[in-house]
Design an enzyme around this catalytic site. Structure first.
Site, PDB file in Angstrom:
ATOM      1  N   GLN A  72       0.830  -1.206   0.000  1.00 13.66           N
ATOM      2  CA  GLN A  72       0.000   0.000   0.000  1.00 13.66           C
ATOM      3  C   GLN A  72       0.864   1.255   0.000  1.00 13.66           C
ATOM      4  O   GLN A  72       1.804   1.364   0.793  1.00 13.66           O
ATOM      5  CB  GLN A  72      -0.933   0.043   1.212  1.00 13.66           C
ATOM      6  CG  GLN A  72      -1.968   1.152   1.039  1.00 13.66           C
ATOM      7  CD  GLN A  72      -2.756   1.463   2.292  1.00 13.66           C
ATOM      8  OE1 GLN A  72      -2.185   1.838   3.308  1.00 13.66           O
ATOM      9  NE2 GLN A  72      -4.069   1.328   2.223  1.00 13.66           N
ATOM     10  N   CYS A 102      -6.438   7.454   4.663  1.00 14.17           N
ATOM     11  CA  CYS A 102      -5.797   7.824   5.925  1.00 14.17           C
ATOM     12  C   CYS A 102      -6.289   9.207   6.376  1.00 14.17           C
ATOM     13  O   CYS A 102      -6.186  10.192   5.638  1.00 14.17           O
ATOM     14  CB  CYS A 102      -4.278   7.832   5.772  1.00 14.17           C
ATOM     15  SG  CYS A 102      -3.470   8.354   7.290  1.00 14.17           S
TER      16      CYS A 102
HETATM   17  C1  LIG Z   1      -2.971   0.888  14.250  1.00 18.96           C
HETATM   18  C2  LIG Z   1      -3.663   1.168  12.949  1.00 18.96           C
HETATM   19  C3  LIG Z   1      -2.912   1.501  11.840  1.00 18.96           C
HETATM   20  C4  LIG Z   1      -3.533   1.737  10.604  1.00 18.96           C
HETATM   21  N1  LIG Z   1      -2.764   1.988   9.496  1.00 18.96           N
HETATM   22  C5  LIG Z   1      -3.363   2.045   8.280  1.00 18.96           C
HETATM   23  C6  LIG Z   1      -2.582   2.104   7.083  1.00 18.96           C
HETATM   24  O1  LIG Z   1      -1.344   2.101   7.104  1.00 18.96           O
HETATM   25  N2  LIG Z   1      -3.250   2.153   5.900  1.00 18.96           N
HETATM   26  C7  LIG Z   1      -4.627   2.142   5.814  1.00 18.96           C
HETATM   27  O2  LIG Z   1      -5.182   2.159   4.715  1.00 18.96           O
HETATM   28  N3  LIG Z   1      -5.371   2.076   6.933  1.00 18.96           N
HETATM   29  C8  LIG Z   1      -4.777   2.010   8.141  1.00 18.96           C
HETATM   30  N4  LIG Z   1      -5.549   1.837   9.256  1.00 18.96           N
HETATM   31  C9  LIG Z   1      -7.015   1.701   9.107  1.00 18.96           C
HETATM   32  C10 LIG Z   1      -7.404   0.224   8.980  1.00 18.96           C
HETATM   33  O3  LIG Z   1      -6.860  -0.349   7.820  1.00 18.96           O
HETATM   34  C11 LIG Z   1      -8.938   0.089   8.932  1.00 18.96           C
HETATM   35  O4  LIG Z   1      -9.432   0.792   7.831  1.00 18.96           O
HETATM   36  C12 LIG Z   1      -9.617   0.608  10.198  1.00 18.96           C
HETATM   37  O5  LIG Z   1      -8.916   0.215  11.359  1.00 18.96           O
HETATM   38  C13 LIG Z   1     -11.063   0.121  10.282  1.00 18.96           C
HETATM   39  O6  LIG Z   1     -11.130  -1.286  10.282  1.00 18.96           O
HETATM   40  P1  LIG Z   1     -11.316  -2.138  11.649  1.00 18.96           P
HETATM   41  O7  LIG Z   1     -12.534  -1.620  12.318  1.00 18.96           O
HETATM   42  O8  LIG Z   1     -11.456  -3.552  11.178  1.00 18.96           O
HETATM   43  O9  LIG Z   1     -10.104  -1.891  12.455  1.00 18.96           O
HETATM   44  C14 LIG Z   1      -4.953   1.656  10.497  1.00 18.96           C
HETATM   45  C15 LIG Z   1      -5.699   1.342  11.633  1.00 18.96           C
HETATM   46  C16 LIG Z   1      -5.077   1.097  12.856  1.00 18.96           C
HETATM   47  C17 LIG Z   1      -5.919   0.732  14.040  1.00 18.96           C
END
Ligand SMILES: Cc1cc2nc3c(=O)[nH]c(=O)nc-3n(C[C@H](O)[C@H](O)[C@H](O)COP(=O)(O)O)c2cc1C
Length: 326
Positions: A72, A102
């Site tokens: 990514q 992001c």
């Molecule tokens: C610690 C952390 C780091 C993340 N880093 C990224 C990232 O590098 N790229 C991205 O597209 N989303 C990032 N996200 C968002 C997640 O990919 C995801 O979209 C978000 O946590 C919602 O999904 P979930 O409810 O299953 O956690 C991050 C989320 C967390 C919690």
């Protein structure tokens, strides 16, 4: 079956979400072993990569046991993003994912990540140029919109598909929401139900129980679930969801012995990947809280885990945890 270019995934695949400082090769491999169908690297800065920042380059490491894996990237400058596509292609990922989701200020303020949701024409032209630059499939991860008054994800997804994007993962929140409130999967279902869409549409946000994954499939009709936070310290989540989908029943809770073993394996793999005992020991510190979540009176052990500098000391604490709580 779900197809992204030449990548063939089983029905309703489970994807490990890209997560900064979490989705590194050891964690991705562990999730893959536990049933994740496809994994993503954490986001990698286009500007960082071009400057050959060592930290960014290390993030390009991918290994055969984790495939299919996508790298990514994020950025907003056309020249930099095209150069980035060239650099990333050399690492031979199965696909390249563009981060248009992001929400953090330092990314958004440069027009990257979710910032580009304020300029959809730019998002489309940048994406089109990147698609043309490589033979690898390009996918996109984004959010519903910038804020509640600008949720145009149906049209945005259509335009991205029209310029050659091969799958879209949508987090059911706006940029303004950051991580607050509940993810809304309805607009994601609208994208999927658009008769013109034929590429896979993956749902993301708050899939934290097997039931929710089933809901995403059956009630929202999405092509797969992308799972983030529920997998941190819990790579078994993929297996648990799969088992529930197949049988309608839950697997037994993960035992302390299994948690200790997984944390130890994760630690060993981190040391091996970083080729440094101390770096592996330090990096693993952020994971223990999640591996041992919910254990009463655990504070003292967690503290020891995150303050021990020597590998053997960490092993000893893990052994102690096994003895005491196992
Ligand atoms: C610690 C952390 C780091 C993340 N880093 C990224 C990232 O590098 N790229 C991205 O597209 N989303 C990032 N996200 C968002 C997640 O990919 C995801 O979209 C978000 O946590 C919602 O999904 P979930 O409810 O299953 O956690 C991050 C989320 C967390 C919690």
């Amino acid at each position: 079956m779900v197809k992204i270019g030449n990548i063939e995934l089983e029905d309703f695949p489970l994807l490990l979400a890209p997560m900064e400082d979490v989705s590194d090769p050891p964690f991705r491999a562990l999730c893959k072993q536990q049933g994740a169908d496809m994994v993503y690297t954490e986001f990698i800065s286009s500007e960082g990569l071009i400057r050959d920042a060592a930290k960014s380059v290390k993030k390009l490491d991918i290994f055969k046991e984790e495939r299919p894996v996508g790298i990514q990237i994020f950025g907003a400058n056309m020249d930099s993003m095209l150069q980035t596509i060239d650099i990333v292609s050399q690492a031979k990922p199965d696909f390249i994912d563009i981060n248009y989701g992001c929400p953090v200020k330092k990314v958004v303020s440069k027009g990257a990540g979710a910032g580009i949701l304020q300029d959809i024409d730019k998002m489309v032209s940048l994406t089109e140029a990147m698609v043309k630059r490589t033979n690898l499939p390009i996918t996109v991860k984004t959010r519903l919109g910038w804020d509640a008054s600008s949720i145009h994800i149906v049209e945005v997804a259509e335009r991205l598909q029209d310029v050659g994007v091969q799958a879209i993962a949508i987090h059911g929140r706006t940029r303004k929401q950051m991580y607050k409130g509940e993810a809304d999967w309805k607009p994601i279902a609208e994208v999927k139900n658009n008769q013109r869409m034929y590429i896979p549409i993956f749902g993301n946000g708050d899939v934290n129980t097997p039931e929710k994954a089933v809901e995403m499939r059956d009630e929202y009709g999405l092509d797969g679930a992308m799972i983030g936070r529920a997998s941190i310290g819990n790579p078994w989540f993929f297996k648990q969801v799969k088992h529930f989908i197949k049988t309608g029943e839950h697997l037994a809770p993960i035992s302390i012995a299994d948690r200790v073993e997984m944390a130890r394996k994760h630690l060993d793999m981190s040391i091996q990947w970083k080729d440094s005992e101390i770096v592996g020991v330090m990096e693993m510190r952020r994971h223990y809280g999640n591996y041992f979540k919910g254990i009463p009176h655990f504070k003292e052990y967690r503290l020891k885990l995150v303050t021990s500098d020597k590998l053997q000391d960490v092993y000893d604490v893990l052994e102690e945890i096994q003895q005491k709580f196992g």
